[in-house]
Design a protein around this motif. Structure first.
Motif, short mmCIF file in Angstrom:
data_model
loop_
_atom_site.label_atom_id
_atom_site.label_comp_id
_atom_site.label_asym_id
_atom_site.label_seq_id
_atom_site.Cartn_x
_atom_site.Cartn_y
_atom_site.Cartn_z
N CYS A 1 6.76 -9.55 0.34
CA CYS A 1 6.42 -9.79 1.25
C CYS A 1 5.51 -10.89 0.98
O CYS A 1 4.68 -10.23 0.48
N GLU B 1 5.08 -9.68 9.24
CA GLU B 1 5.84 -11.37 8.69
C GLU B 1 7.43 -11.24 8.54
O GLU B 1 8.57 -10.49 8.68
N CYS C 1 9.07 -7.57 6.99
CA CYS C 1 8.12 -6.94 6.81
C CYS C 1 7.04 -5.89 7.85
O CYS C 1 6.60 -6.80 8.63
N LYS D 1 3.46 -12.72 2.37
CA LYS D 1 2.12 -12.43 2.61
C LYS D 1 1.52 -11.62 2.08
O LYS D 1 -0.08 -11.89 2.32
N CYS D 2 1.51 -10.24 2.66
CA CYS D 2 1.21 -9.35 1.83
C CYS D 2 1.47 -8.08 0.84
O CYS D 2 1.51 -7.78 0.42
N CYS E 1 2.92 -6.17 8.03
CA CYS E 1 2.13 -7.03 8.56
C CYS E 1 2.85 -8.06 9.22
O CYS E 1 2.50 -8.67 10.21
#
Ligand SMILES: [Zn+2]
Ligand SMILES: [Zn+2]
Length: 886
Positions: A437, A426, A421, A439-440, A424
């Motif tokens: 992603c 990741e 990513c 995470k985001c 962020c």
């Protein structure tokens, strides 16, 4: 129609080989038998590159595997030889890039997807070539199980391993100095670097101290990397430079301030004991840089040109820049002297370009821990090298193993299953394609790099059997029994399969590693394109057949040794094949259709029958042993000797009198044994020469016969009777016959001229044997009559002796030649020679001739005269001996 009318006069490999191969395939003989109780035997084929064309190395490698496979199959194993091909990322990609370049197209123009489409199309078109060529060799692999390193299953295995290693912390991504090929534009692993000795120079330079108190002197083989120097190092124990450490220098041409540091890596004894440190362009300097927290300054582009950061040299190729930099150093007074210096330079195994160490972000496998169980497995003998000495190559590599750089900047191959990513930061490593992603929620992109080809071939012994699924094949055939491969890929491939086998199967991938050498040309040189000395195995096959090629490759083969390919051996193979074919035809030609070989009665076996059976018995024991020990060359030589000498030259010859005499009491036994012995011998020969032996087997009349020789049972020595005493007798008799023949040949006696012989031996058995064997001697040694005695005293001193094991045979001279006639002939010869000598002497005493004729002509005349004189003396000597003996 008689039996013989169905058998062609000669064996035509071009007609027979494809037909027989197809027959075997159609009947499924190459598949492992699933009969209960059969023990498994398995080999995985080292997968040839899809770019490959069959060369002598493949031909040898596959012949050895086929010998083992066919042998074990006949021995009653459920035998699997598992074939496949390798995608060969760097080699294949280079071919496709090259083909595109001819069309004026570049990778970046069409993008990854279009490029891969081309690559797969190329694979469809050419990838099967090598497979078809292996079939021509007679390779009995189970083609229904054929695999490809990039097929779905193997790709699944690759992802599984990558993710597993990553989760175990064994795969990491890091900035490392790697071997970079500026031509192929990719990193290559340590094992792929080839070192060569190159003539170079040592440039002695001076770097001034910042405080103006002097300078340090150092030498380098690569002055252009000076642009990236970030320190100069000395050994901390070196008293000469004690006070220098910590001072600053001014880097010539660049003006950068760099420190003098102390590091154990510097060799006090070498040169001035001072070295420049360029962390971005030398692996050792990179390590020094890590220890001292030095800046890493990259001065070269991917294709090894100076970067824009140094405008004066920007865009120059590394060697061009070197020239300019050396000039500038000289002008600035920094160059002290230049010395010639030979050094070891790493080059790319594919293109030969000098490797450029380069710092970049790559994926690595931590090898040290993984290597341990693989080292143990060879140490404790779970896997053994044949010959054993090759375990040194293995241990040397494994004990000093470095982390394995597995990412390649190529498109054709297994794409690294890592997703980034950019938003962020990741990183997700997973078997499933990940677009978002976790995470985001922003889009992720997959790592553009692919894996080193050897990453997938390391899994070959189990990925091909269906791993990571728990398949029946894995249960039955893993670990495999024998790996057959060349010594040149022990580090590349064998060691990595050992590591992978231990890591994922918790079990060695194979028990034996049979190492073979290179096939060199007749003069012992490596076969290569540049020398133009390669021999195309396919050409040999189309001319002589696969059997003859295999014969030539195995003759003289010994594990681990390089061998020369001698074309004469191919002809020997063909001649041997013809010899067997003719022997088979001779046997069948003498068979009436109604003859019943099952009526043969062992109690009526003659001495020669017992002799050939005993020899066959011994051959089965020895050849089986040799094959079990991988001494294929030795086994083949013994089989050839037996068939050629014992069977064709002696047994058939001796049997003729029984065959030609229709009333002979033991004719059925002779015919039975001729079929049986030849049938058994061709079974032993089958793994080496599969095609001709099948055809011979089919034509022989055997009481116990299978549909094909390849599924028949391997001969069992216990079922072949052995008669050592009689066999010894017969061997003695044959020895005597040979000696008599030699004497007759030396004396130029025609076979029609029969002779009386006197046998002298202290052994009553031997004397009796000669009396009993009179018939052989009459026919095989042109003997007219014989007497036996223990006493030499009555024998004329002029008799010629023929020695054999156990006694002597004497032939009175007048039995061999008519002395009167011979003296007449010699007298005429003497006159002729005297005439020639007179003529020659006359010519050479003529001064006009000697002075005017060309020197060559005069010399020839002199030589002729000398030869006549020598012959004249020989004739006189012979006349003297014969006259004395009258
Ligand atoms: Zn290259
Ligand atoms: Zn993110």
């Amino acid at each position: 129609m008689a039996r013989i009318d169905n058998i062609s006069k000669t064996f035509d490999p071009n007609e027979a080989e494809p037909r027989l191969y197809k027959g075997w395939m159609d009947r499924g003989y190459f598949k492992p038998s699933d009969e209960e109780g059969k023990k498994p035997f398995s080999i995985v084929m080292p997968p040839p590159n899809i770019t490959g064309q069959l060369h002598m190395g493949h031909a040898l490698d596959n012949t050895l595997q086929d010998i083992l496979t066919r042998y074990k199959r006949m021995k009653g194993f459920s035998t699997l030889w598992l074939p496949g091909t390798d995608h060969a990322s760097i080699a294949t990609e280079a071919k496709i890039v090259e083909a595109m370049r001819k069309e004026g197209i570049y990778k970046d123009d069409i993008g990854r997807e279009k490029f891969l489409e081309r690559a797969w199309a190329w694979k469809e078109q050419y990838g099967g070539r090598i497979v078809e060529q292996l079939k021509k060799m007679g390779s009995s692999c189970d083609w229904s199980r054929e695999r490809f390193t990039m097929d779905e299953g193997c790709s699944e295995a690759v992802k599984e391993v990558f993710v597993k290693y990553y989760n175990q912390g064994l795969i990491y991504r890091g900035e490392r100095i790697i071997n970079w090929c500026p031509h192929c534009l990719t990193s290559i692993s340590n094992a792929e670097v080839e070192y060569e000795d190159q003539a170079g120079h040592f440039w002695h330079l001076r770097y001034p101290l910042e405080d103006g108190t002097g300078y340090v002197e150092l030498a380098t083989t690569r002055p252009e990397t000076l642009l990236g120097d970030t320190a100069v190092a000395v050994n901390p124990k070196d008293d000469r430079y004690k006070d220098m450490v910590g001072k600053m220098l001014i880097l010539p041409l660049v003006g950068r301030r760099i420190p003098v540091i102390a590091d154990d890596y510097v060799d006090i004894e070498f040169g001035t004991g001072v070295v420049k440190i360029t962390p971005a362009h030398d692996p050792n300097d990179f390590e020094v840089g890590l220890r001292h927290n030095l800046e890493v300054i990259n001065v070269l582009t991917e294709d090894a040109k100076i970067t824009e950061d140094y405008p004066k040299y920007a865009g120059m190729d590394r060697y061009e820049a070197r020239k300019h930099i050396v000039e500038d150093l000289e002008e600035g007074g920094y160059l002290i002297k230049v010395e010639d210096y030979n050094h070891n330079v790493g080059t790319c195994y594919r293109c030969g370009t000098t490797i450029e160490p380069r710092v970049s972000l790559q994926w690595f496998v931590k090898m040290e821990e993984l290597a341990k169980p693989a080292i143990e497995a060879v140490k404790d003998g779970r896997t053994r090298f044949v010959p054993e000495r090759f375990d040194k190559n293995y241990f040397n590599w494994m004990n000093d193993i470095r982390d394995w750089c597995i990412s390649r900047q190529l498109w054709w191959g297994h794409r690294i299953p890592a997703f980034y990513c950019d938003d962020c930061g990741e990183i997700v490593v997973t078997k499933e394609d990940t677009a978002v992603c976790p995470k985001c929620g922003k889009p992720m992109r997959q790592d553009p790099d692919t894996l080193d080809t050897w990453f997938s071939s390391a899994l070959w012994p189990f990925s091909t059997m269906g791993w990571p699924e728990k398949t029946e094949d894995l249960k039955k055939f893993y670990p495999t029994d024998t790996l057959v491969t060349g010594y040149d890929i022990i580090t590349f491939w064998v060691s990595r399969m050992m590591v992978a086998g231990m890591a994922h199967m918790d079990e060695v991938p194979f028990h034996d590693i049979l190492i073979h050498g290179l096939v060199r040309d007749e003069q012992g040189r490596k076969m290569s394109k540049s020398l133009g000395n390669g021999i195309d195995p396919l050409e040999i096959i189309s001319k002589y057949g696969a059997d003859s090629l295999r014969f030539a490759l195995v003759t003289g083969n010994a594990p681990g040794n390089d061998q020369r390919f001698i074309p004469g051996k191919v002809e020997m193979g063909r001649n041997f094949s013809n010899k067997i074919w003719n022997a088979m035809r001779f046997v069948i030609m003498n068979m009436e259709d109604d003859i019943d070989l099952s009526k043969a009665d062992p109690s009526r076996y003659t001495i020669e029958d017992k002799w050939i059976l005993t020899n066959l018995h011994n051959l089965v024991v020895e050849a089986t042993n040799n094959i079990d020990n991988y001494d294929f060359g030795v086994a083949l030589a013994k089989i050839v000797d037996f068939i050629w000498e014992n069977f064709c030259d002696w047994y058939i010859e001796i049997s003729k009198s029984r065959l030609f005499d229709k009333e002979c009491e033991t004719r059925t036994e002779a015919l039975y044994l001729l079929n049986y012995v030849l049938g058994t011998a061709v079974k032993l020969l089958h793994p080496f020469m599969p095609f001709m032996t099948e055809e011979v087997y089919q034509n022989l009349v055997l009481t116990d016969k299978d549909d094909s020789i390849m599924i028949s049972d391997w001969p069992d020595a216990d079922s072949i009777p052995s008669f050592p005493a009689e066999a010894q007798m017969m061997t003695t008799l044959i020895g005597a016959i040979r000696s008599i023949r030699n004497v007759r040949t030396e004396m130029n006696v025609p076979p029609s001229h029969k002779a009386h012989i006197i046998v002298v031996s202290q052994s009553e058995d031997i004397r009796k044997m000669f009396t009993d064997g009179k018939a052989f001697l009459e026919r095989l040694a042109s003997v007219s009559s014989l007497e036996t005695t223990t006493d030499k005293s009555g024998i004329p001193a002029t008799a010629v002796a023929a020695i054999f094991d156990g006694g002597e045979v004497y032939i009175p001279l007048e039995e061999l030649i008519d002395i009167g006639k011979e003296l007449e002939r010699l007298a005429a010869e003497k006159d002729r020679l005297a005439g020639e000598i007179k003529r020659g002497e006359g010519k050479l005493s003529n001064q006009q001739f000697v002075n005017n004729a060309p020197e060559k002509v005069v010399n020839a005349e002199r030589e002729k005269l000398a030869k006549y004189k020598e012959m004249f003396n020989g004739v006189e000597e012979r006349i003297r001996v014969l006259s004395d003996n009258r």
